[in-house]
Design a protein around this motif. Sequence first.
Motif, PDB file in Angstrom:
ATOM      1  N   THR A   1     -22.268 -26.930   4.010  1.00 17.65           N
ATOM      2  CA  THR A   1     -22.572 -26.581   2.589  1.00 17.65           C
ATOM      3  C   THR A   1     -23.903 -26.299   2.526  1.00 17.65           C
ATOM      4  N   GLN A   2     -25.017 -27.014   3.420  1.00 13.81           N
ATOM      5  CA  GLN A   2     -26.112 -26.788   3.362  1.00 13.81           C
ATOM      6  C   GLN A   2     -26.708 -25.783   4.324  1.00 13.81           C
ATOM      7  N   HIS A   3     -26.059 -24.957   5.024  1.00 17.74           N
ATOM      8  CA  HIS A   3     -26.349 -23.925   6.071  1.00 17.74           C
ATOM      9  C   HIS A   3     -26.812 -22.868   5.701  1.00 17.74           C
ATOM     10  N   SER A   4     -26.447 -22.393   4.543  1.00 16.06           N
ATOM     11  CA  SER A   4     -27.053 -21.343   3.809  1.00 16.06           C
ATOM     12  C   SER A   4     -28.674 -21.201   3.378  1.00 16.06           C
TER      13      SER A   4
ATOM     14  N   GLU B   1     -21.870 -15.914   7.429  1.00 12.28           N
ATOM     15  CA  GLU B   1     -21.925 -15.021   6.270  1.00 12.28           C
ATOM     16  C   GLU B   1     -21.597 -13.451   6.590  1.00 12.28           C
TER      17      GLU B   1
END
Length: 453
Positions: free
Chosen positions: A141-144, A175
């Motif tokens: 969830t923090q990869h973006s 993505e």
Amino acid sequence: MDASWEVIVEDVLRETDVAYEQELQVNPYSVRLWFAYVKAKAEAPLRVRYLIYERAVKELPGSYKLWQAYLELRLKSVRDDHDAVTGPEYEAANNAFERSLVFLHKMPRIWLTYIEFLMKQKKITRARRALDEALRSLPITQHSRVWELYVKFIKEGEVPKETALCAFRRYLMLEPDHVEIYIAYLRTIGRYDEAAQKLSMVVDDEDFSSMEGKTRHQLWMDLCDLVSKHPAEIKSLNIESIIRSGIRQFTDEVGRLWISLGDHFIRLGQFEKARDVYEEAMATVSTVHDFSLIFDAYAKFLESLISAHMEREEATAGSAAEADLLMARLEDLLGRRPELVSSVKLRQNPHNVHEWLQRAKLYKDMPEKVIRCFTEAVMTVDPIKAEGRLWTLWAAFAKFYESHDDLENARVIFSKATQVNYRGVDDLASVWCEWIEMELRHKEFDEALKALL
């Protein structure tokens, strides 16, 4: 730690607040107490404050607030010193970041600050490894947030191309909708073949939603521009079929697409093929705007070829003959423009009586072409759909024969004109009147009476 203490023992003894030290011996795990101690030492030398922070994070290695304050102090000190990025202060700061991440590897803010700091130092390999480690450590969830910095890192242009491509392909796995960023990067590094492949996949995907707000039509135009401008580099796609597909699908950009196709063959050095494309384009477009674009591009193409031949230092007989041929082609093109424009207008509306009459006037010195034009006109125009007065077309056809003293053929034309199903009776009456007036002009009174009867 012992060595550091020995170096600054005098400063510590001079600055130490006995009350804080005694309190910390009793309660070394109080974050508030450590911050109060640092605040009390705000005017102390940096190395004293560093030592206090080192003691604090040693006692409380999992404290985000302590590590964050310590790292900010390190960053502020290197910004204020203006030393070279290879200086010891920078390496000490890097070391502090790496030790903090041993305990706080789930904290994205520290990872991002550290990576940005490494990017400032131009430590390419170290920054890449830190980015990869951040992706492994943080939840997906923090990869973006990490990938946003990763893409910026790649775009700065100092990353080896193959490394950047591998990273981008991994990014697209997370993505896939951000493929346009990848395509833009491929174009900047000259990987036009892969860029065209990706863009082709995008335009074929009807469910694709552009992050940049582009319509499918705009994406198609981008693809056509890309393949037409880099024909030598793009080997995996059939460029001609792509552009022709665009011509069939997007009627409002037909002129531009035909020019792109011609430009494609020009860049390949296939000049005869390019000329055939321009001729085909002028014979198929149905708007004057598209025709004007194509005609101008064709004329400039011929002019550039002529200029190239004229500028050759070795003016051989063969090249001179070729230049003369090109000049003749250009003159022929310019001479055909009115006829070509007329053809375009008639493709747009083949039932335009006025345009057929104007076309016939273009051939005033070529009787055979005039007859062919009038014949085609009366066979093409539908009396119901006719735009203008259809009877004037038949009358003009007959008057042409009359002007060449061929009354027999003029009568044949008038006879056929009287059999047309006009939209109004007035049109038919006008044909009869024109026929009779022609006979009277030539004093053929018997023929005039026959027409009346």
